[in-house]
Design a protein around this motif. Sequence first.
Motif, PDB file in Angstrom:
ATOM      1  N   VAL A  43       0.862  -1.176   0.000  1.00  0.00           N
ATOM      2  CA  VAL A  43       0.000   0.000   0.000  1.00  0.00           C
ATOM      3  C   VAL A  43       0.900   1.228   0.000  1.00  0.00           C
ATOM      4  O   VAL A  43       1.728   1.408   0.897  1.00  0.00           O
ATOM      5  N   MET A  44       0.739   2.081  -1.024  1.00  0.00           N
ATOM      6  CA  MET A  44       1.592   3.254  -1.169  1.00  0.00           C
ATOM      7  C   MET A  44       0.816   4.540  -0.907  1.00  0.00           C
ATOM      8  O   MET A  44      -0.356   4.663  -1.273  1.00  0.00           O
ATOM      9  N   ARG A  45       1.522   5.482  -0.283  1.00  0.00           N
ATOM     10  CA  ARG A  45       0.974   6.813  -0.054  1.00  0.00           C
ATOM     11  C   ARG A  45       2.119   7.816  -0.164  1.00  0.00           C
ATOM     12  O   ARG A  45       3.135   7.674   0.514  1.00  0.00           O
ATOM     13  N   GLU A  46       1.944   8.796  -1.046  1.00  0.00           N
ATOM     14  CA  GLU A  46       2.924   9.861  -1.241  1.00  0.00           C
ATOM     15  C   GLU A  46       4.331   9.303  -1.437  1.00  0.00           C
ATOM     16  O   GLU A  46       5.303   9.777  -0.863  1.00  0.00           O
ATOM     17  N   GLY A  47       4.417   8.245  -2.255  1.00  0.00           N
ATOM     18  CA  GLY A  47       5.710   7.701  -2.637  1.00  0.00           C
ATOM     19  C   GLY A  47       6.306   6.694  -1.690  1.00  0.00           C
ATOM     20  O   GLY A  47       7.375   6.142  -1.969  1.00  0.00           O
ATOM     21  N   GLU A  48       5.649   6.409  -0.571  1.00  0.00           N
ATOM     22  CA  GLU A  48       6.185   5.484   0.421  1.00  0.00           C
ATOM     23  C   GLU A  48       5.254   4.300   0.604  1.00  0.00           C
ATOM     24  O   GLU A  48       4.038   4.402   0.393  1.00  0.00           O
ATOM     25  N   VAL A  49       5.820   3.187   1.018  1.00  0.00           N
ATOM     26  CA  VAL A  49       5.021   2.016   1.386  1.00  0.00           C
ATOM     27  C   VAL A  49       4.613   2.163   2.844  1.00  0.00           C
ATOM     28  O   VAL A  49       5.466   2.222   3.736  1.00  0.00           O
ATOM     29  N   VAL A  50       3.302   2.233   3.087  1.00  0.00           N
ATOM     30  CA  VAL A  50       2.818   2.391   4.464  1.00  0.00           C
ATOM     31  C   VAL A  50       2.358   1.072   5.074  1.00  0.00           C
ATOM     32  O   VAL A  50       2.213   0.968   6.299  1.00  0.00           O
ATOM     33  N   GLU A  51       2.108   0.078   4.215  1.00  0.00           N
ATOM     34  CA  GLU A  51       1.712  -1.230   4.730  1.00  0.00           C
ATOM     35  C   GLU A  51       1.991  -2.269   3.660  1.00  0.00           C
ATOM     36  O   GLU A  51       1.867  -2.009   2.463  1.00  0.00           O
ATOM     37  N   ARG A  52       2.391  -3.461   4.102  1.00  0.00           N
ATOM     38  CA  ARG A  52       2.632  -4.568   3.178  1.00  0.00           C
ATOM     39  C   ARG A  52       2.362  -5.880   3.883  1.00  0.00           C
ATOM     40  O   ARG A  52       2.417  -5.966   5.107  1.00  0.00           O
ATOM     41  N   GLY A  53       2.054  -6.902   3.079  1.00  0.00           N
ATOM     42  CA  GLY A  53       1.810  -8.209   3.657  1.00  0.00           C
ATOM     43  C   GLY A  53       0.907  -9.026   2.770  1.00  0.00           C
ATOM     44  O   GLY A  53       0.534  -8.601   1.663  1.00  0.00           O
TER      45      GLY A  53
END
Length: 268
Positions: free
Chosen positions: A233-243
């Motif tokens: 899950v990306m927000r403003e160029g960063e990964v905020v959650e993964r799995g």
Amino acid sequence: MNTPSPAPSPPRLALVDVHQRYRLPRERLFGPAPVVHAVKGVSLELQAGRNLGIVGESGSGKSTLARLAMALERPAAGRVLWNGQDPHALDAASLREARRSIQMVFQDPFGSLDPRRPVGWTVAEPLWRGFTPQQRQQRVAESLDAVGLRASDAQRYPHEFSGGQRQRIAIARAIVTRPAVVVADEPVSALDVSVQAQVLNLMVELQQRFGMAYLFVSHDLAVVDHLCEEVLVMREGEVVERGPSREVFGAPRHAYTRALMEALPAVA
């Protein structure tokens, strides 16, 4: 004497702490040009035969990440690896050869097909080097058949097909080289809902037949949940959650992921 275990194969695709920045037009004559940091230190791995989804709202950086994965752009920092090899370190001939292992399906099927050429020419384009005309013709016919079209459709032009059929043609072009990885950037968002389901089911069938891995970019969480085992899950160029997709969508930990879920109640 114990036989040593074989070394594990490298991921089909890996991004290692990649960043991408874009310099925008100057807002003032003598002022500095503003810079947008579109991707900020994203890493991922895609193993053979697996599916990884990239989700986020418009402007989150997911399409930029897809272009970096395809080596269509050089990252400002970090590395892109195809089967452990950096495509940006290859010479032109080696890069053309390596590209056969990673292909892309774009959002707009009509815009990704040459309207002046019959679709057979477009599907065969990745095969111009290293294949005889007879081999290209056979491979095109096989790929069109695999996506539910006829070999004779190779002589027709893009405007003669529906939107769903054009996306099938784009998929045929992507699989004609029998790639290890297909990067799909919003491949069904421009299609009607009923046609979306047909194309998604086709992609599942093609994976079972040819064994490629998918990097699937979408703003639609339901589509990613249907197709992918894992998600970023990306927000403003960063990964905020993964799995794993079921865990991320079933019990999201980040507030942004929960907001995406609430915006799409059918996925909840």
